[in-house]
Design a protein around this motif. Structure first.
Motif, mmCIF file in Angstrom:
data_model
loop_
_atom_site.group_PDB
_atom_site.id
_atom_site.type_symbol
_atom_site.label_atom_id
_atom_site.label_comp_id
_atom_site.label_asym_id
_atom_site.label_seq_id
_atom_site.Cartn_x
_atom_site.Cartn_y
_atom_site.Cartn_z
ATOM 1 N N ARG A 299 0.838 -1.210 0.000
ATOM 2 C CA ARG A 299 0.000 0.000 0.000
ATOM 3 C C ARG A 299 0.871 1.258 0.000
ATOM 4 N N CYS A 300 2.064 1.154 0.610
ATOM 5 C CA CYS A 300 2.987 2.286 0.525
ATOM 6 C C CYS A 300 3.491 2.476 -0.899
ATOM 7 N N LEU A 301 3.604 1.380 -1.644
ATOM 8 C CA LEU A 301 4.021 1.482 -3.040
ATOM 9 C C LEU A 301 3.034 2.320 -3.844
ATOM 10 N N ALA A 302 1.750 2.176 -3.555
ATOM 11 C CA ALA A 302 0.746 2.993 -4.248
ATOM 12 C C ALA A 302 0.995 4.477 -4.010
ATOM 13 N N LEU A 303 1.295 4.826 -2.763
ATOM 14 C CA LEU A 303 1.578 6.223 -2.436
ATOM 15 C C LEU A 303 2.891 6.667 -3.082
ATOM 16 N N ALA A 304 3.888 5.781 -3.068
ATOM 17 C CA ALA A 304 5.182 6.111 -3.666
ATOM 18 C C ALA A 304 5.053 6.401 -5.158
ATOM 19 N N GLN B 77 3.859 12.931 -9.226
ATOM 20 C CA GLN B 77 3.329 14.288 -9.097
ATOM 21 C C GLN B 77 4.223 15.248 -8.333
ATOM 22 N N ILE B 78 5.141 14.721 -7.507
ATOM 23 C CA ILE B 78 5.880 15.608 -6.604
ATOM 24 C C ILE B 78 7.388 15.439 -6.704
ATOM 25 N N GLY B 79 7.919 14.241 -6.450
ATOM 26 C CA GLY B 79 9.368 14.089 -6.445
ATOM 27 C C GLY B 79 9.814 12.699 -6.056
ATOM 28 N N PRO B 80 11.095 12.544 -5.722
ATOM 29 C CA PRO B 80 11.678 11.217 -5.478
ATOM 30 C C PRO B 80 11.203 10.579 -4.176
ATOM 31 N N VAL B 81 11.335 9.243 -4.132
ATOM 32 C CA VAL B 81 10.903 8.424 -2.994
ATOM 33 C C VAL B 81 11.961 7.364 -2.720
ATOM 34 N N LYS B 82 12.223 7.089 -1.443
ATOM 35 C CA LYS B 82 13.069 5.971 -1.052
ATOM 36 C C LYS B 82 12.380 5.175 0.055
ATOM 37 N N PHE B 83 12.542 3.851 0.007
ATOM 38 C CA PHE B 83 12.019 2.968 1.042
ATOM 39 C C PHE B 83 13.123 2.648 2.043
ATOM 40 N N VAL B 84 12.733 2.581 3.315
ATOM 41 C CA VAL B 84 13.654 2.216 4.390
ATOM 42 C C VAL B 84 13.052 1.026 5.123
ATOM 43 N N SER B 85 13.836 -0.052 5.292
ATOM 44 C CA SER B 85 13.264 -1.274 5.848
ATOM 45 C C SER B 85 14.280 -2.039 6.689
ATOM 46 N N SER B 86 13.765 -2.731 7.718
ATOM 47 C CA SER B 86 14.588 -3.649 8.505
ATOM 48 C C SER B 86 14.457 -5.081 8.021
ATOM 49 N N GLU B 87 13.365 -5.381 7.331
ATOM 50 C CA GLU B 87 13.106 -6.747 6.885
ATOM 51 C C GLU B 87 12.206 -6.711 5.658
ATOM 52 N N VAL C 38 -5.691 7.818 -3.408
ATOM 53 C CA VAL C 38 -4.292 8.225 -3.344
ATOM 54 C C VAL C 38 -4.131 9.709 -3.644
ATOM 55 N N ASN C 39 -4.946 10.246 -4.542
ATOM 56 C CA ASN C 39 -4.883 11.683 -4.818
ATOM 57 C C ASN C 39 -5.402 12.504 -3.639
ATOM 58 N N ARG C 40 -6.410 11.977 -2.947
ATOM 59 C CA ARG C 40 -6.901 12.684 -1.757
ATOM 60 C C ARG C 40 -5.821 12.760 -0.680
ATOM 61 N N VAL C 41 -5.084 11.667 -0.522
ATOM 62 C CA VAL C 41 -4.007 11.662 0.464
ATOM 63 C C VAL C 41 -2.905 12.634 0.052
ATOM 64 N N LEU C 42 -2.536 12.627 -1.227
ATOM 65 C CA LEU C 42 -1.500 13.552 -1.695
ATOM 66 C C LEU C 42 -1.892 15.006 -1.473
ATOM 67 N N GLU D 217 -3.558 16.160 0.868
ATOM 68 C CA GLU D 217 -3.417 16.473 2.294
ATOM 69 C C GLU D 217 -1.959 16.645 2.706
ATOM 70 N N ILE D 218 -1.084 15.779 2.188
ATOM 71 C CA ILE D 218 0.277 15.733 2.739
ATOM 72 C C ILE D 218 1.321 16.437 1.876
ATOM 73 N N ALA D 219 0.979 16.814 0.651
ATOM 74 C CA ALA D 219 1.980 17.402 -0.248
ATOM 75 C C ALA D 219 2.459 18.748 0.287
ATOM 76 N N PRO D 220 3.755 19.029 0.163
ATOM 77 C CA PRO D 220 4.262 20.357 0.520
ATOM 78 C C PRO D 220 3.610 21.424 -0.337
ATOM 79 N N ASP D 221 3.477 22.607 0.196
ATOM 80 C CA ASP D 221 2.853 23.709 -0.543
ATOM 81 C C ASP D 221 3.598 23.966 -1.849
#
Length: 348
Positions: free
Chosen positions: A19-24, A30-40, A332-336, A338-342
């Protein structure tokens, strides 16, 4: 830069990452780069992310620990991250507080109110009927994004261009998918149950996720199956399979929102305590039948539920319409929004 902190394994499944991949995908588009951080994370899932050109940063610290938090804060500074997404039950209120004290803005996924206090900027609970009372103990800046209007769908589904297809009167195409890992190998007893009532005209597909270790035991059941049956292993694009599906037997995780988008009637197996409320809400909304498989598996109940779906055209139509009404594909667009930088409507 958006940093996403999430894990996957056989025991926890792959739903947090997917589900995070959908947001990524949407953020990068629409905005910019993404990186995933994981322990497992299973290697096949790492490969999936890398194939989509997402960098995966592995962290040796125990998930949710102070060391894990410090590693993430260091990355936030080094990468100049403008937003952080945290998804997983191993991340508690102290983890949120540590990020808040670091002056970064955080979207925190939650499914059932597992923290005693919430300090993130946004709480996302995409479950049908998500209760605001779960988050009464929250900080003043915390905004709630609750309900299926915020369901995150990956581009593979949205790019298909259709929500659903007309339901046929005769059920032929049956999909079995019990999550990215299926820790308890529920696929096996489901196949035994279906084998008892399957007809020659049926076509069955069994979808095994990237964390599923049970392929050999499942292969053993396929001999002398009364209808056509195919194993789909680690599928990267599920959309054509969902478009093909008449009815499904699935797990209680996030795949339910993908199936809802396609209007698929289904039987949902509850596999963990954290799925209970969401699955009950789906049943009450008329979207699915549910079977509690957390402790025992009731083969006869599954057979009865299957027979009901296979013989009731009206029930199929009702479930299909109910599903289409809860997921519209714009979450996903509704979430973006809300959280996208101005001012970040494009790459920067």
């Amino acid at each position: 830069m958006l940093l996403i902190r999430a894990d996957a394994s056989v025991s926890m499944g792959t739903g947090h990452i997917m589900r995070c991949l959908a947001l990524a995908q949407a953020w990068r588009g629409q905005i910019g780069p993404v990186k995933f951080v994981s322990s497992e994370m299973p290697n096949r899932l790492i490969d999936r992310l890398k194939n989509e050109s997402f960098e995966v940063i592995m962290n040796d610290a125990a998930a949710g620990s102070k060391e894990d938090l410090q590693h993430l804060k260091t990355l936030i500074d080094d990468e100049k991250a403008v937003r952080v997404v945290v998804d997983g039950y191993q991340f508690d209120d102290s983890y949120q507080q540590g990020l808040a004290d670091h002056n970064c803005r955080v979207l925190f996924f939650d499914d059932y109110g597992h923290c005693s206090h919430y300090e993130a900027d946004w709480i996302l609970n995409q479950n049908l009927g998500a209760d605001p009372a779960l988050y009464d103990n929250r900080g003043g800046r915390t905004k709630l994004l609750l309900g299926s209007a915020y369901v995150l769908l990956r581009q593979e589904f949205l790019g298909l261009g259709v929500k659903s297809r007309p339901r046929r009167k005769q059920i032929e195409n049956i999909l079995i998918t019990l999550g990215g890992s299926d820790a308890h190998n529920l696929t096996l007893p489901v196949l035994f149950a279906l084998k008892q009532i399957a007809e020659k005209t049926m076509d069955v597909k069994v979808l095994l996720g990237p964390g599923n270790p049970h392929r050999s035991s499942i292969d053993d059941v396929l001999s002398e199956f009364p209808c056509s049956i195919e194993i789909l292993d680690n599928v990267s694009n599920m959309a054509p399979t969902l478009s093909w599906t008449d009815i499904a037997i699935c797990g209680g995780g996030s795949t339910n929102w993908e199936m809802a988008y396609f209007g698929i009637p289904r039987i949902v197996l509850i596999q963990a305590d954290n799925q209970l409320l969401a699955c009950q809400s789906l049943m009450m909304a008329g979207c699915a039948s549910i079977l509690d498989a957390r402790h025992t598996f009731d083969e006869f109940q599954l057979i009865n539920e299957l027979r009901l779906l296979l013989t009731s055209t009206s029930l199929i139509q009702q479930m299909s319409h109910a599903n289409q009404n809860i997921v519209d594909g714009h979450g996903v667009n509704r979430v973006l929004l809300e959280i996208a930088p101005d001012g970040s409507s494009s790459h920067n």
